[in-house]
Design a protein around this motif. Structure first.
Motif, PDB file in Angstrom:
ATOM      1  N   ASN A 137      67.234  16.389  16.198  1.00 22.04           N
ATOM      2  CA  ASN A 137      66.900  16.120  17.597  1.00 22.04           C
ATOM      3  C   ASN A 137      66.393  14.686  17.685  1.00 22.04           C
ATOM      4  OD1 ASN A 137      67.521  18.779  18.435  1.00 22.04           O
ATOM      5  ND2 ASN A 137      65.514  19.490  17.713  1.00 22.04           N
ATOM      6  N   LEU A 138      67.110  13.836  18.435  1.00 20.03           N
ATOM      7  CA  LEU A 138      66.906  12.394  18.349  1.00 20.03           C
ATOM      8  C   LEU A 138      66.661  11.767  19.713  1.00 20.03           C
ATOM      9  CD1 LEU A 138      69.932  11.631  16.003  1.00 20.03           C
ATOM     10  CD2 LEU A 138      67.554  12.018  15.302  1.00 20.03           C
ATOM     11  N   SER A 139      66.078  10.570  19.661  1.00 17.71           N
ATOM     12  CA  SER A 139      65.969   9.689  20.821  1.00 17.71           C
ATOM     13  C   SER A 139      66.646   8.376  20.475  1.00 17.71           C
ATOM     14  CB  SER A 139      64.503   9.447  21.193  1.00 17.71           C
ATOM     15  OG  SER A 139      64.395   8.443  22.181  1.00 17.71           O
ATOM     16  N   VAL A 140      67.655   8.016  21.273  1.00 16.70           N
ATOM     17  CA  VAL A 140      68.336   6.728  21.106  1.00 16.70           C
ATOM     18  C   VAL A 140      67.815   5.800  22.207  1.00 16.70           C
ATOM     19  CG1 VAL A 140      70.538   5.528  21.006  1.00 16.70           C
ATOM     20  CG2 VAL A 140      70.362   7.885  20.158  1.00 16.70           C
ATOM     21  N   GLU A 141      67.192   4.696  21.798  1.00 14.02           N
ATOM     22  CA  GLU A 141      66.489   3.830  22.744  1.00 14.02           C
ATOM     23  C   GLU A 141      67.053   2.418  22.687  1.00 14.02           C
ATOM     24  OE1 GLU A 141      62.623   6.532  21.667  1.00 14.02           O
ATOM     25  OE2 GLU A 141      62.465   4.365  21.420  1.00 14.02           O
ATOM     26  N   ILE A 142      67.345   1.863  23.855  1.00 14.67           N
ATOM     27  CA  ILE A 142      67.943   0.543  23.969  1.00 14.67           C
ATOM     28  C   ILE A 142      66.952  -0.408  24.628  1.00 14.67           C
ATOM     29  CG2 ILE A 142      69.878  -0.781  24.887  1.00 14.67           C
ATOM     30  CD1 ILE A 142      70.628   1.337  22.755  1.00 14.67           C
ATOM     31  N   ASN A 143      66.784  -1.555  24.013  1.00 17.10           N
ATOM     32  CA  ASN A 143      65.928  -2.621  24.547  1.00 17.10           C
ATOM     33  C   ASN A 143      64.504  -2.149  24.824  1.00 17.10           C
ATOM     34  OD1 ASN A 143      68.253  -4.190  24.437  1.00 17.10           O
ATOM     35  ND2 ASN A 143      68.763  -3.846  26.587  1.00 17.10           N
ATOM     36  N   ILE A 146      61.860   3.489  26.789  1.00 18.45           N
ATOM     37  CA  ILE A 146      61.637   4.881  26.394  1.00 18.45           C
ATOM     38  C   ILE A 146      61.705   5.845  27.573  1.00 18.45           C
ATOM     39  CG2 ILE A 146      60.255   4.232  24.386  1.00 18.45           C
ATOM     40  CD1 ILE A 146      57.749   5.023  25.997  1.00 18.45           C
ATOM     41  N   PHE A 147      61.900   5.331  28.782  1.00 16.00           N
ATOM     42  CA  PHE A 147      61.925   6.201  29.949  1.00 16.00           C
ATOM     43  C   PHE A 147      63.326   6.405  30.509  1.00 16.00           C
ATOM     44  CE2 PHE A 147      57.571   4.546  29.890  1.00 16.00           C
ATOM     45  CZ  PHE A 147      56.897   5.755  29.839  1.00 16.00           C
ATOM     46  N   HIS A 148      64.303   5.644  30.000  1.00 13.96           N
ATOM     47  CA  HIS A 148      65.692   5.815  30.416  1.00 13.96           C
ATOM     48  C   HIS A 148      66.567   5.903  29.171  1.00 13.96           C
ATOM     49  CE1 HIS A 148      63.453   3.613  33.580  1.00 13.96           C
ATOM     50  NE2 HIS A 148      64.028   4.515  34.352  1.00 13.96           N
ATOM     51  N   ASN A 149      66.049   6.585  28.174  1.00 14.29           N
ATOM     52  CA  ASN A 149      66.705   6.699  26.871  1.00 14.29           C
ATOM     53  C   ASN A 149      67.677   7.870  26.848  1.00 14.29           C
ATOM     54  OD1 ASN A 149      64.314   8.356  27.093  1.00 14.29           O
ATOM     55  ND2 ASN A 149      64.602   8.903  24.952  1.00 14.29           N
ATOM     56  N   LEU A 150      68.374   7.994  25.741  1.00 12.84           N
ATOM     57  CA  LEU A 150      69.261   9.128  25.509  1.00 12.84           C
ATOM     58  C   LEU A 150      68.596  10.101  24.542  1.00 12.84           C
ATOM     59  CD1 LEU A 150      72.049  10.608  25.601  1.00 12.84           C
ATOM     60  CD2 LEU A 150      72.664   9.222  23.593  1.00 12.84           C
ATOM     61  N   HIS A 151      68.410  11.336  24.973  1.00  9.02           N
ATOM     62  CA  HIS A 151      67.960  12.407  24.088  1.00  9.02           C
ATOM     63  C   HIS A 151      69.215  13.086  23.560  1.00  9.02           C
ATOM     64  CE1 HIS A 151      64.781  11.662  27.054  1.00  9.02           C
ATOM     65  NE2 HIS A 151      63.940  11.947  26.076  1.00  9.02           N
ATOM     66  N   LEU A 152      69.407  13.030  22.269  1.00  7.94           N
ATOM     67  CA  LEU A 152      70.619  13.558  21.653  1.00  7.94           C
ATOM     68  C   LEU A 152      70.251  14.722  20.742  1.00  7.94           C
ATOM     69  CD1 LEU A 152      73.688  13.214  21.294  1.00  7.94           C
ATOM     70  CD2 LEU A 152      73.186  11.786  19.304  1.00  7.94           C
ATOM     71  N   PHE A 153      70.731  15.904  21.087  1.00  5.12           N
ATOM     72  CA  PHE A 153      70.405  17.109  20.343  1.00  5.12           C
ATOM     73  C   PHE A 153      71.645  17.577  19.581  1.00  5.12           C
ATOM     74  CE2 PHE A 153      67.500  17.562  24.181  1.00  5.12           C
ATOM     75  CZ  PHE A 153      66.440  16.953  23.541  1.00  5.12           C
ATOM     76  N   VAL A 284      61.484  22.593  16.785  1.00  6.78           N
ATOM     77  CA  VAL A 284      61.508  22.377  18.226  1.00  6.78           C
ATOM     78  C   VAL A 284      61.352  20.885  18.542  1.00  6.78           C
ATOM     79  CG1 VAL A 284      60.599  24.675  18.679  1.00  6.78           C
ATOM     80  CG2 VAL A 284      59.012  22.744  18.535  1.00  6.78           C
ATOM     81  N   PHE A 285      61.772  20.524  19.763  1.00 11.07           N
ATOM     82  CA  PHE A 285      61.591  19.169  20.281  1.00 11.07           C
ATOM     83  C   PHE A 285      60.869  19.291  21.608  1.00 11.07           C
ATOM     84  CE2 PHE A 285      62.651  15.618  22.983  1.00 11.07           C
ATOM     85  CZ  PHE A 285      62.674  14.515  22.154  1.00 11.07           C
ATOM     86  N   ASN A 286      59.711  18.621  21.723  1.00 10.36           N
ATOM     87  CA  ASN A 286      58.932  18.657  22.958  1.00 10.36           C
ATOM     88  C   ASN A 286      58.703  17.254  23.485  1.00 10.36           C
ATOM     89  OD1 ASN A 286      58.485  21.358  22.027  1.00 10.36           O
ATOM     90  ND2 ASN A 286      56.643  21.443  23.252  1.00 10.36           N
ATOM     91  N   ARG A 287      59.178  16.985  24.692  1.00 11.34           N
ATOM     92  CA  ARG A 287      58.760  15.803  25.429  1.00 11.34           C
ATOM     93  C   ARG A 287      58.224  16.290  26.763  1.00 11.34           C
ATOM     94  NH1 ARG A 287      61.718   9.996  27.029  1.00 11.34           N
ATOM     95  NH2 ARG A 287      59.793   9.135  27.937  1.00 11.34           N
TER      96      ARG A 287
END
Length: 486
Positions: A137-143, A146-153, A284-287
């Motif tokens: 369970n990942l977060s791909v973050e650009i520039n 962290i608030f408009h990132n891609l959560h990739l499960f 689990v992944f919790n945000r």
């Protein structure tokens, strides 16, 4: 030359092994043949165009994934704003290659979190490319966004084969599903199956039931607050799905595995436990827009102590409040005990809380006459959060939420805790009075910014306390704090 080539090959092999081990921490190894399952978005599903996401197996054509709209909470000063982020998911075994194209502009900086997974990636123009060897369970973050990132499960392959003829199966296939009253009440003995590509616009309520399962790769709609609620039930399994919150109250023998919880509204706690026993969170992944996970006693109509709660192999991201909170609520006239609580192999990606009373990545705040004892935090990696404390362990009286101080906190082990960053404020450990103490707190192999903190560390001046080196303020009515090496 041959020796050099051999050494280089050996280094690459060791790196690959380490990478596989890191990515697989939340999921067990298996010997399944390579497989890949992707799911189309239903018509009228809410999508986000910030990213284009593709996945493929070796030498196979790329498959494009839907990018779902999800919402997160950003605190600006004392105000909360809802931001639109992205989420994609797929199931696989073996090895896959992932391509993430950023559609909003150029990529100046990129990262994939948790950082401890050490997932190497390359950037080609506006596209980030990387490989996965195990589910994650990942977060791909650009520039740095962290608030408009891609959560990739990236889920494991689903091994459950639904039989639609089974009268104990509640099957929801690909598509959007409405339920009368917005609540799906699940009776005893039933299995709910949310297939990949399914979106359920109703709360899953497991109340006064036993032997219930909720399985699949599908979603409970982001508009459904407390998407899964388990109340006064026994022998419950929730596995694989996405939802806003997953609540457990007054229940026994509950397993929540590879569930993704994301909330954006007020009081958006992720995975609360109240007056329950034998609860396991695994992978689990919790945000969340409030505490990611909590353990309380008597609360909201549920009565009694909480015991034997474990969270392991998981990722926590608190946009507000605590990643982990234990002990605030209970029963002052008939005191509860919260005991045998374990948090093992966890990545904490963020913690943001301006109110000092509610800070702490690892927080035990005993109120309402609760006794908290036998708590284990082990192998927890804390990234540089935005605002808060590393540790907060107190017996306290918070008149806003409690009717009395707690009875005490006893026997807490914090083992193999690492923090790398610069934003952590001063941690706090404090008792209440001589009858309500904090006792027997052991830090084993605490590492802060690469420095091992121990009572015999050479870097500590003789006139310093070890807590000074760890930036921990110790109040009155505390006894038995130890910092030791592994």
């Amino acid at each position: 030359m041959k020796i050099s080539m051999y050494v280089t090959s050996l280094v690459k092999l060791v790196f690959l092994v380490l990478l596989v081990l890191q990515v697989s921490v939340a999921f067990p190894f298996d010997n399944k043949p390579p497989a890949l399952a992707v799911y189309s978005a239903p018509a009228n599903a809410e999508l986000n165009t910030d990213f284009t996401v593709k996945v493929r197996q070796h030498s196979q054509p790329w498959k494009t994934l839907p990018v779902h709209l999800v919402k997160v909470d950003q605190v600006k000063g004392a105000k909360h704003t809802t931001e639109n982020a992205s989420m994609s998911y797929f199931d696989f075994s073996g090895e896959v290659e992932v391509s993430v194209t950023y559609n909003k502009g150029n990529i100046k900086q990129s990262r994939i979190r948790p950082l401890s997974y050490n997932i190497p990636h390359t950037v080609k123009g506006r596209t980030v490319i990387f490989k996965l060897y195990r589910p994650a369970n990942l977060s791909v973050e650009i520039n740095g966004d962290i608030f408009h990132n891609l959560h990739l499960f990236a889920n494991p392959i689903n091994t459950f084969t639904p039989d639609k003829r089974d009268t104990n199966l509640l099957y929801y296939g690909p598509g959007i599903h409405e339920v009368k009253g917005k609540i799906l009440k699940v009776p005893s003995g039933k299995t709910v199956y949310l297939a990949g590509g399914a979106i359920l616009r109703a709360q899953i309520l497991i109340k006064d039931a036993s032997n219930v399962r909720v399985l699949g790769s599908g979603m409970v709609d982001i508009a459904v607050k407390q998407g899964v609620r388990i109340a006064n039930s026994k022998n419950v399994l929730i596995e694989g799905i996405f939802c806003t919150q997953c609540f457990t109250g007054g229940s026994d023998s509950v397993t929540i595995r590879n569930v993704k919880s994301m909330s954006y509204y007020g009081w958006g706690d992720g995975m609360n436990v109240m007056s329950s026993t034998n609860v396991l969170f695994d992978g689990v992944f919790n945000r969340n827009s409030d505490d990611c996970t909590t353990v309380y006693g008597t609360r909201l109509g549920f009565t009694g102590s909480s015991r034997n709660v474990t969270m392991q192999n998981s990722t926590l991201w608190a946009d507000v409040a605590h990643p982990i909170l234990i002990g605030t609520h209970g029963n002052t006239p008939n005191p509860d005990t919260l005991e045998n609580l374990n948090y093992i192999n966890i990545d904490i990606l963020d913690h943001k809380e301006a109110q000092i009373d509610y800070q702490g990545c690892l927080s035990i705040d005993a109120g309402d006459n609760n006794l908290v004892r036998n708590v284990r935090f082990e192998n927890i990696r804390i990234e540089d959060f935005r605002q808060g404390q590393l540790v907060n362990i107190r017996v306290f009286f918070n008149s806003k939420y409690c009717t009395s101080p707690g009875r005490g906190v006893e026997n807490v082990l914090l083992k193999d805790i690492t923090y790398n960053g610069k934003n952590a404020g001063m941690s706090i450990i404090a008792g209440y009075n001589e009858e309500r103490k904090v006792k027997n707190i052991v830090f084993e192999n605490l590492v802060i910014n690469g420095q091992l903190i121990s009572d015999d560390m050479k870097e500590k001046p003789a006139w310093y306390k070890t807590t000074d080196m760890a930036n921990i303020s110790v109040g009155e009515h505390v006894e038995g704090i130890v910092f030791r090496k592994r």
